[in-house]
Design an enzyme around this catalytic site. Structure first.
Site, PDB file in Angstrom:
ATOM      1  N   GLY A 157      11.098   1.580   4.401  1.00  0.00           N
ATOM      2  CA  GLY A 157      10.287   0.486   3.718  1.00  0.00           C
ATOM      3  C   GLY A 157       9.189   0.472   3.197  1.00  0.00           C
ATOM      4  O   GLY A 157       8.428   1.778   2.676  1.00  0.00           O
ATOM      5  N   VAL A 197       5.216  -0.931   3.342  1.00  0.00           N
ATOM      6  CA  VAL A 197       4.078  -1.183   3.513  1.00  0.00           C
ATOM      7  C   VAL A 197       3.404  -2.150   3.368  1.00  0.00           C
ATOM      8  O   VAL A 197       3.010  -1.738   2.049  1.00  0.00           O
ATOM      9  CB  VAL A 197       3.516   0.525   4.348  1.00  0.00           C
ATOM     10  CG1 VAL A 197       2.100   0.095   5.363  1.00  0.00           C
ATOM     11  CG2 VAL A 197       4.868   1.890   4.680  1.00  0.00           C
ATOM     12  N   GLY A 208      10.664   6.583   2.510  1.00  0.00           N
ATOM     13  CA  GLY A 208      12.402   6.129   2.505  1.00  0.00           C
ATOM     14  C   GLY A 208      12.562   5.062   3.532  1.00  0.00           C
ATOM     15  O   GLY A 208      13.947   4.107   3.606  1.00  0.00           O
ATOM     16  N   ILE A 220       0.661  -1.118  -0.088  1.00  0.00           N
ATOM     17  CA  ILE A 220      -0.087   0.148   0.132  1.00  0.00           C
ATOM     18  C   ILE A 220       0.920   1.358   0.427  1.00  0.00           C
ATOM     19  O   ILE A 220       0.408   2.135   0.168  1.00  0.00           O
ATOM     20  CB  ILE A 220      -1.140  -0.067   0.971  1.00  0.00           C
ATOM     21  CG1 ILE A 220      -0.122   0.039   2.459  1.00  0.00           C
ATOM     22  CG2 ILE A 220      -2.203  -1.034   1.133  1.00  0.00           C
ATOM     23  CD1 ILE A 220      -1.058  -0.108   4.123  1.00  0.00           C
ATOM     24  N   ASP A 228       8.466  14.584  10.859  1.00  0.00           N
ATOM     25  CA  ASP A 228       8.059  14.024   8.891  1.00  0.00           C
ATOM     26  C   ASP A 228       6.520  14.052   9.165  1.00  0.00           C
ATOM     27  O   ASP A 228       6.177  13.821   8.249  1.00  0.00           O
ATOM     28  CB  ASP A 228       8.992  12.799   8.427  1.00  0.00           C
ATOM     29  CG  ASP A 228       8.895  13.056   7.535  1.00  0.00           C
ATOM     30  OD1 ASP A 228       8.610  13.923   6.831  1.00  0.00           O
ATOM     31  OD2 ASP A 228       8.643  11.447   6.538  1.00  0.00           O
TER      32      ASP A 228
END
Lengths: 361, 672
Positions: B79, B81, B77, B73, B238
């Site tokens: 990983g 998901v 940066g 989905i 972030d």
């Protein structure tokens, strides 16, 4: 009473006005002093060609060795009555003087500054030597088609407007002939490292190096280069290379070294001038002396005390065919001679050091 | 039928959005290498599916540590998901798996662990919950609450699309999220303008004519989540629209704590690397200097998110990361009302306070921001106050004094020129002139001793009655500047050059002296640039810190003399300090002179950074063939994947030599 006072005032003002003169902007101090001495030789010889009674009123001011000192000297010349100025010596000085001339509206003629920008968009700036674009074109043609070089490195001195400009002009000219400039090395004297300039290029995949630098930067680079590096590259040089010990430094070490100049003592058509110079100064003339000689002769021929700076400017534009020891000046409307010729010399073997040819004359 | 979300194309599209820059497939493969060897076999052991293998990811159907992969989905940066099923509980989770290459990187694993532990100690309805995590045996994952819905980046995309197509209503949550709203909207009057309104049974619909209450409410919810995180010592670092997910039920959730940090642990990565998403990072994150980042940094990023929600524009745009970061550090954002005149004044005030450059001028806490937004929603007076003209001026001065923009000579020159012009025209008294000059010099962040000296000199020049006197004063100043250069007194020299430039730019200066002044300053600047280059290369201090010296060099990129630009660009290109790339790109983007453009391209060529590809490509259309050739050679060296495509316009170039060179590049690549 009032009228008399006015007349007296005007008379005093007329007397105070400096006598029109031909000004000589020459570097007699600093790092350019040696070249300045050559300029004076050329000037002197040109002056001697004119009968004493017809010699114009002239005077000289030291332009020093920087752009700033040249601008100061130009202002002083104009302040003291110069209506036409011969000089200065280098591109860096001439670019600065050109700005001053734009303001003061007194034309100057540089015999030696090759930088393309010196005369660009400035009606008061003139030169009688070949411009960088001519030098670059001649050298690029020679490198590409005579020496068959295809891949070159260009080395420039970031402190010098002349060096960077000439390096760019050469790179463009060489590329226009399908050559490849694989690297441009821009060095800054402040950072040092001149002695490793060539050695740092040892691994670069190129056949030759254009060193658009002056003699004082060139010599450490040559001394610091290994035999293998000098044997690998053909070296291409320009008029700034002129100086003592160069041919000796290259002897037996360089694969090849060729320099583009404005004048050669081996040039057949310059025998009289060379003889006069040798007789007067007990040495062979270099480029600055020969170029100044030609420029001075041209200026001495057109200068007149009655002519104002604008008239002299227009007279300069009329110089369509003025032969000299450094080629023929055909003044173009941009203040620079059209296709002034270039000399190519081979330097790497002093015993065989020779005048190769004059291009584009 | 394969799920569209797992196609490489979709992944790339997502990655492009998540990373904020376009990636091509080869680059993507490099960054996320496919699993290989034994580990791949192990991970794929339970695979019963014949679905396509997503780039560098896990195959659909494989069971990893009790989680069955259903689909991919997203990708960021840190990983990939997946939507997965926790087999023993039968619940759907979002499984964030580290890229295999990153598992071997200790720093990446630390970050991953930090994210897991940070979120694990947070429990808030507005924060995505962590169900479990595991870092062992070459595998690292976090199992999180699965939130189905749109993130705010997708919401903004939908709003933009609707605006482009002239639609007024946009559905952003609810069971019928995918249904066309046009039919629904016909004949309806929109009710419920904030999430949670019981009348919004069908989901949230935004009215583009008045999206402000909904935007304020969503961001207020996000502020609640942040308040909770900050209270537990976690800074997100972030915050951006794509990390704020709006569930189908209309509840906003804060996710992705991949860059989160404990408040006690400082702000930067160990190496001082830039972290975060360029458009949303705070000035303190964007600063190349090591600046402590605290909760107010998150407030800034949330403010930018609100800005984008209400205007559908980011405050600072640009194709290049370096350009964006530079703007964040140096430029004021356009007021939201300039981009959307309907933005209510109070909401604009809130946005601008949240994105103040100086953290001390922002909301002190997420709670304060949330409260002000709720006051706005309840038609109560807000606490934030709009800035007046005087405050804006003072803020500029303070910002410069902080040293963020030391060395931006141009600004100082303009200020000084204006002031000097006033001195000459007699528009203000001498006392006033001196006070204002002092302010301008203060703004340059120079030591007080330099101010006094510069002011004294300016006073002398102003007092000089004749051209001769002024010439003498100027000569003295030039000699002093030269002496400062010789003695490497950098701050003094910066001050002197600024003042000399101001005089050079002044129209009424003694004309005879102008050429002298220009020649003098060019010589000094060239040598100055070379000395700075030498000092920076050797990491020598010399009175100014590294950033300040770089700033001086960056200022010289704007000089009218091409040789000065050549020196500055060569120095910056050779030093290749990441913080200076933006200045080079900016200078090239604004330069009108061909010689200076060529010098700047030379600098970028030495720099060799892929971010310069776009501007170099534009330079292929330059009117000067020398500039086109310089751009061609620089691009050839940079060698972007789409090089031939970028160079294609040169096939029809007017200059034969450029066409020849283009052909040579093609031939070298075996295309001809």
């Amino acid at each position: 009473m009032k009228r008399i006072a006015w007349i007296l005032l005007l008379a005093v003002a007329a007397c105070a006005r400096p006598e029109p003169a031909l000004g000589l902007l020459v570097s007699t101090s600093g790092t350019l002093a040696d070249m300045g001495a050559e300029v004076l030789h050329g000037w002197q010889l040109a002056l001697e060609d004119v009968p004493a009674a017809k010699r114009p009123h002239s005077f000289q001011i030291d332009a020093g060795s920087s752009a700033v000192s040249a601008v100061r000297a130009y202002h002083e010349l104009v302040d003291q009555g110069a209506t036409l100025v011969l000089g200065p010596l280098t591109t860096d000085q001439a670019v600065a003087v050109a700005e001053a001339a734009r303001e003061r509206r007194v034309p100057f003629v540089t015999p030696t500054a090759t930088g393309d920008e010196v005369t660009r968009d400035n009606r008061w700036a003139f030169r009688t030597c070949a411009a960088d674009r001519d030098v670059a074109k001649a050298l690029a043609l020679f490198a590409r088609f005579e020496l068959q070089l295809a891949r070159l490195v260009v080395v420039v001195d970031l402190s010098s407007r002349w060096s960077v400009g000439l390096g760019q002009a050469f790179a463009d000219a060489f590329r226009q002939r399908n050559g490849r400039v694989v690297e441009t090395v821009a060095f800054a004297p402040t950072l040092g490292g001149q002695s490793t300039l060539l050695e740092d290029l040892a691994q670069v995949d190129a056949e030759g190096v254009l060193l658009a630098v002056r003699h004082d930067a060139l010599m450490p680079a040559l001394r610091g280069a290994s035999e293998a590096t000098l044997a690998k590259f053909v070296l291409l040089g320009v008029d700034g290379w002129q100086g003592p010990g160069l041919a000796e430094e290259l002897a037996g070490r360089a694969r090849g070294a060729y320099v583009a100049r404005h004048f050669s003592t081996q040039e057949p058509g310059a025998a009289d001038f060379i003889a006069k110079h040798r007789e007067a100064f007990d040495e062979l003339p270099g480029d600055p002396a020969a170029l100044t000689y030609d420029a001075a002769r041209m200026l001495l021929g057109l200068w007149s005390p009655e002519a104002n700076p604008d008239a002299l400017r227009r007279a300069l534009l009329e110089q369509h065919h003025v032969p000299g020891v450094t080629g023929t000046v055909r003044m173009a409307s941009d203040g620079s001679p059209n296709a002034k010729s270039i000399v190519l010399e081979q330097l790497h073997d002093p015993a065989r050091s020779r005048f190769l040819r004059r291009l584009a004359d | 039928m394969p799920d569209d979300d797992t196609t490489p194309r979709k992944i790339l599209k997502d990655a492009t959005r998540v990373l904020g820059e376009r990636l091509d497939s080869a680059e993507f493969e490099r960054e996320y290498p496919p699993l290989s060897g034994d580990r791949t076999e192990y991970l794929h052991a339970g695979d019963q599916s014949s679905s396509d293998l997503p780039l560098g990811g896990l195959r659909v159907g494989v069971v990893v540590d009790g989680y069955r992969i259903k689909r991919q989905i997203g990708r960021g940066g840190m990983g990939v998901v997946y939507e997965a099923e926790q087999v023993n509980l039968g619940r759907t989770v979002a499984l964030k798996v580290m890229p295999p290459g990153a598992v071997r990187n200790e720093r990446s694993v630390d970050r991953f662990r930090r994210e897991a532990t940070a979120v694990a100690r947070l429990s808030h309805p507005r924060i995505v919950a962590v169900h479990g995590f595991n870092i062992s045996d070459g595998l690292a994952y976090i199992a999180m609450e699965f939130v189905q819905g749109l993130d705010l980046a997708e919401v903004i995309d939908r709003l933009r699309t609707a605006r482009t197509h002239g639609r007024r209503f946009v559905r952003i949550s609810g069971p019928e999220l995918e249904k066309d709203i046009t039919e629904w909207a016909q004949g309806r009057k929109l009710i419920g303008t904030v999430p949670g309104d019981p009348r919004l049974r069908d989901g949230i619909v935004i009215d583009l004519r008045n999206p402000f209450p909904m935007a304020a409410a969503l961001v207020a919810d996000a502020a609640d989540a942040l308040r909770h995180a900050h209270a537990h010592g976690v800074i997100h670092r972030d915050i951006k629209p794509s990390n704020l997910i709006l569930s189908r039920e209309g509840r906003l959730k804060l996710s992705d704590f991949g860059l989160a940090k404990d408040t006690d642990a400082g702000s930067l990565t160990e190496s001082g690397d830039f972290v975060g998403s360029p458009a949303y990072v705070s000035p303190e994150q964007a600063s190349p200097r090591r600046v402590r980042v605290d909760e107010r940094s998150d407030i800034y990023s949330l403010g930018v998110t609100l800005y984008e929600l209400v205007t559908l524009h980011q405050p600072f745009g640009g194709k290049h990361v370096a350009v964006i970061l530079r703007q964040i550090l140096t430029k004021d954002p356009p007021p939201p009302s300039k981009l959307n005149p309907r933005v209510p004044r109070d909401l604009e005030t809130i946005v601008l306070k949240a994105i103040e450059k100086d953290p001390d001028r922002r909301y002190a806490s997420a709670e304060e921001l949330g409260e002000d937004l709720r006051r706005f929603l309840n038609f109560e007076p807000i606490r934030a106050r709009p800035l007046g003209a005087a405050s804006r001026t003072l803020r500029q001065i303070r910002r410069h004094r902080m040293g963020v923009a030391v060395g931006t000579l141009l600004i100082a020159v303009l200020v000084l020129s204006a002031l000097l012009a006033m001195v000459q025209s007699g528009a203000s008294g001498p006392g006033e002139d001196q006070r204002r000059l002092e302010q301008a010099l203060l703004a340059r962040g120079l030591p007080a001793a330099q101010h006094e000296r510069a002011l004294r000199w300016l006073a002398q020049l102003s007092a000089a009655e004749s051209a001769g006197d002024r010439r003498d004063q100027l000569d003295a100043a030039l000699a002093d500047a030269q002496a400062a250069l010789t003695a490497s007194r950098v701050p003094e020299l910066v001050a002197r050059l600024a003042v000399l430039d101001a005089f050079a730019a002044r129209g009424s200066w003694d004309e005879q002296q102008r050429a002298l002044l220009a020649a003098s300053t060019v010589g000094i600047k060239v040598e100055f640039a070379q000395r700075l280059w030498a000092e920076l290369a050797a990491n020598a201090s010399g009175g100014f810190d590294r950033r300040q010296k770089l700033s001086v060099l960056e200022g010289l990129l704007q000089d009218p003399d091409w040789l000065v630009v050549e020196n500055a660009a060569t120095a910056l290109g050779s030093l290749s300090d990441s913080s200076s790339l933006g200045a080079l790109l900016d200078a090239l983007g604004q330069e009108v002179d061909a010689a200076r453009r060529r010098a700047l391209i030379g600098g970028l060529r030495r720099y060799g950074h892929p971010d310069s590809v776009a501007l170099l490509s534009e330079a292929l259309h330059d009117e000067s063939p020398a500039v086109r050739m310089a751009a061609l050679e620089a691009l050839d060296e940079l060698d972007p994947n789409d090089l031939l495509q970028r160079l294609a316009p040169l096939a029809r170039d007017k200059a034969t030599w450029i066409r020849h060179r283009y052909d040579a590049v093609l031939a070298r690549r075996g295309r001809r």
